[in-house]
Design a protein around this motif. Structure first.
Motif, PDB file in Angstrom:
ATOM      1  N   ILE A 165      44.964  35.677  36.236  1.00  0.00           N
ATOM      2  CA  ILE A 165      46.274  35.121  35.874  1.00  0.00           C
ATOM      3  C   ILE A 165      46.721  35.640  34.514  1.00  0.00           C
ATOM      4  N   VAL A 166      45.839  35.592  33.522  1.00  0.00           N
ATOM      5  CA  VAL A 166      46.245  35.956  32.158  1.00  0.00           C
ATOM      6  C   VAL A 166      46.212  37.456  31.905  1.00  0.00           C
ATOM      7  N   ASP A 167      45.415  38.193  32.664  1.00  0.00           N
ATOM      8  CA  ASP A 167      45.346  39.650  32.528  1.00  0.00           C
ATOM      9  C   ASP A 167      45.334  40.258  33.931  1.00  0.00           C
ATOM     10  N   PRO A 168      46.490  40.245  34.597  1.00  0.00           N
ATOM     11  CA  PRO A 168      46.526  40.615  36.007  1.00  0.00           C
ATOM     12  C   PRO A 168      46.111  42.050  36.315  1.00  0.00           C
ATOM     13  N   ASP A 169      46.112  42.923  35.324  1.00  0.00           N
ATOM     14  CA  ASP A 169      45.717  44.312  35.573  1.00  0.00           C
ATOM     15  C   ASP A 169      44.240  44.569  35.278  1.00  0.00           C
ATOM     16  N   ALA A 170      43.496  43.527  34.906  1.00  0.00           N
ATOM     17  CA  ALA A 170      42.069  43.711  34.619  1.00  0.00           C
ATOM     18  C   ALA A 170      41.328  44.186  35.863  1.00  0.00           C
ATOM     19  N   GLU A 171      41.665  43.624  37.005  1.00  0.00           N
ATOM     20  CA  GLU A 171      41.113  44.071  38.283  1.00  0.00           C
ATOM     21  C   GLU A 171      42.219  43.908  39.312  1.00  0.00           C
ATOM     22  N   VAL A 172      42.635  45.012  39.897  1.00  0.00           N
ATOM     23  CA  VAL A 172      43.752  45.012  40.834  1.00  0.00           C
ATOM     24  C   VAL A 172      43.201  45.076  42.249  1.00  0.00           C
ATOM     25  N   ALA A 173      43.712  44.203  43.110  1.00  0.00           N
ATOM     26  CA  ALA A 173      43.262  44.154  44.505  1.00  0.00           C
ATOM     27  C   ALA A 173      43.551  45.481  45.197  1.00  0.00           C
ATOM     28  N   SER A 174      42.662  45.857  46.093  1.00  0.00           N
ATOM     29  CA  SER A 174      42.816  47.087  46.861  1.00  0.00           C
ATOM     30  C   SER A 174      44.139  47.070  47.619  1.00  0.00           C
ATOM     31  N   GLY A 175      44.855  48.194  47.548  1.00  0.00           N
ATOM     32  CA  GLY A 175      46.137  48.303  48.233  1.00  0.00           C
ATOM     33  C   GLY A 175      47.325  47.919  47.373  1.00  0.00           C
ATOM     34  N   PHE A 176      47.079  47.489  46.142  1.00  0.00           N
ATOM     35  CA  PHE A 176      48.155  47.102  45.228  1.00  0.00           C
ATOM     36  C   PHE A 176      48.046  47.941  43.962  1.00  0.00           C
ATOM     37  N   THR A 177      49.152  48.053  43.227  1.00  0.00           N
ATOM     38  CA  THR A 177      49.152  48.847  42.011  1.00  0.00           C
ATOM     39  C   THR A 177      49.228  47.952  40.784  1.00  0.00           C
ATOM     40  N   ALA A 178      48.693  48.444  39.702  1.00  0.00           N
ATOM     41  CA  ALA A 178      48.760  47.723  38.426  1.00  0.00           C
ATOM     42  C   ALA A 178      50.213  47.636  37.983  1.00  0.00           C
ATOM     43  N   GLY A 179      50.536  46.589  37.263  1.00  0.00           N
ATOM     44  CA  GLY A 179      51.868  46.441  36.695  1.00  0.00           C
ATOM     45  C   GLY A 179      52.853  45.697  37.569  1.00  0.00           C
ATOM     46  N   VAL A 180      52.467  45.340  38.787  1.00  0.00           N
ATOM     47  CA  VAL A 180      53.387  44.626  39.665  1.00  0.00           C
ATOM     48  C   VAL A 180      53.459  43.150  39.285  1.00  0.00           C
TER      49      VAL A 180
END
Length: 187
Positions: free
Chosen positions: A145-160
Motif C-alpha cells: 500500500i505505502v510503496d506499491p512499486d516495491a514488488e509489482v504483481a506479474s502482468g502489471f507495470t510499475a507506476g500504475v
C-alpha cells in the motif's frame, strides 16, 4: 498547450476574415503570399501541438487504465520484510473500518482498480487481490500500500498504482486497511 495553439489559430482566422477586410477592402491584395504562409505555419503549429501534447494525454490515459503497449516482463522477487525497532508497535487494525477505506475513503478508492470478493469489487486496472495477497502477511500488505512499486504483481507495470496512500492515511487507517485485506484473503 493545445488550447493556446487553437486559440491563436482561431484568433488569426477571425481577424483575417472579419477585422482586416473592413479596414482594408483590398485585403489581402498583393500580400496574399504572406497570408498563406502565416496561415500554413499556424496550421502546422496546431497539428504539431496536437501530435506532441495529445500523445502525452494518451500515455497518461494508458497508465491510468493499466493497459500496456508491450507485454511487461514478470517481476518476481522475494518478499521484503519491514524491520521494527520494538520501540513503537503498529496500532491494531479494525477490519470494518478498513473495508470503508477500501471501498470509499481512499482517493482513488481501492475498489475502483482492484478485484476483492469481500468488498464486491471487480476492478481490473490493478491485480485481483484475492489472488495476489493470498498467504501474504500484514507487513507485505502494508508495504504494497505505502510503496506499491516495491514488488509489482506479474502482468502489471510499475507506476500504475498511485503512491499517495502513505500520505493520505495515518497509521491507524493504514492498520485498518491492512487488517481488512488480510482478513479478506486469509480468513
Amino acid at each position: 498547450m493545445i488550447g493556446i495553439a487553437a486559440l491563436i489559430l482561431v484568433g488569426f482566422a477571425l481577424v483575417v476574415s472579419l477585422v482586416l477586410p473592413r479596414r482594408n477592402p483590398d485585403f489581402p491584395g498583393r500580400h496574399v503570399g504572406a497570408l498563406v504562409l502565416v496561415a500554413a505555419l499556424l496550421i502546422i503549429a496546431m497539428l504539431t501541438a496536437v501530435e506532441v501534447f495529445g500523445e502525452s494525454h494518451h500515455v497518461e490515459a494508458v497508465a491510468e487504465s493499466g493497459a500496456t503497449e508491450t507485454e511487461p516482463a514478470p517481476t518476481e522477487s522475494a518478499p521484503t520484510e519491514t524491520a521494527t525497532t520494538g520501540t513503537s508497535e503498529a496500532p491494531a487494525g479494525d477490519a470494518a473500518a478498513g473495508k470503508q477505506i477500501f471501498t470509499t475513503s481512499a482517493q482513488p478508492p481501492c475498489a475502483s482498480c482492484h478485484t476483492l470478493a469481500e468488498a464486491n469489487a471487480s476492478g481490473t486496472v490493478g491485480p485481483d487481490l484475492d489472488q495476489v495477497l493470498k498467504g501474504k502477511d500484514a507487513a507485505f500488505i502494508h508495504e504494497s500500500i505505502v510503496d506499491p512499486d516495491a514488488e509489482v504483481a506479474s502482468g502489471f507495470t510499475a507506476g500504475v498504482m498511485p503512491a499517495v496512500y502513505a500520505d493520505q492515511f495515518d497509521d491507524q487507517q493504514l492498520a485498518d486497511l491492512v487488517a481488512f485485506l488480510e482478513q479478506s484473503v486469509n480468513g
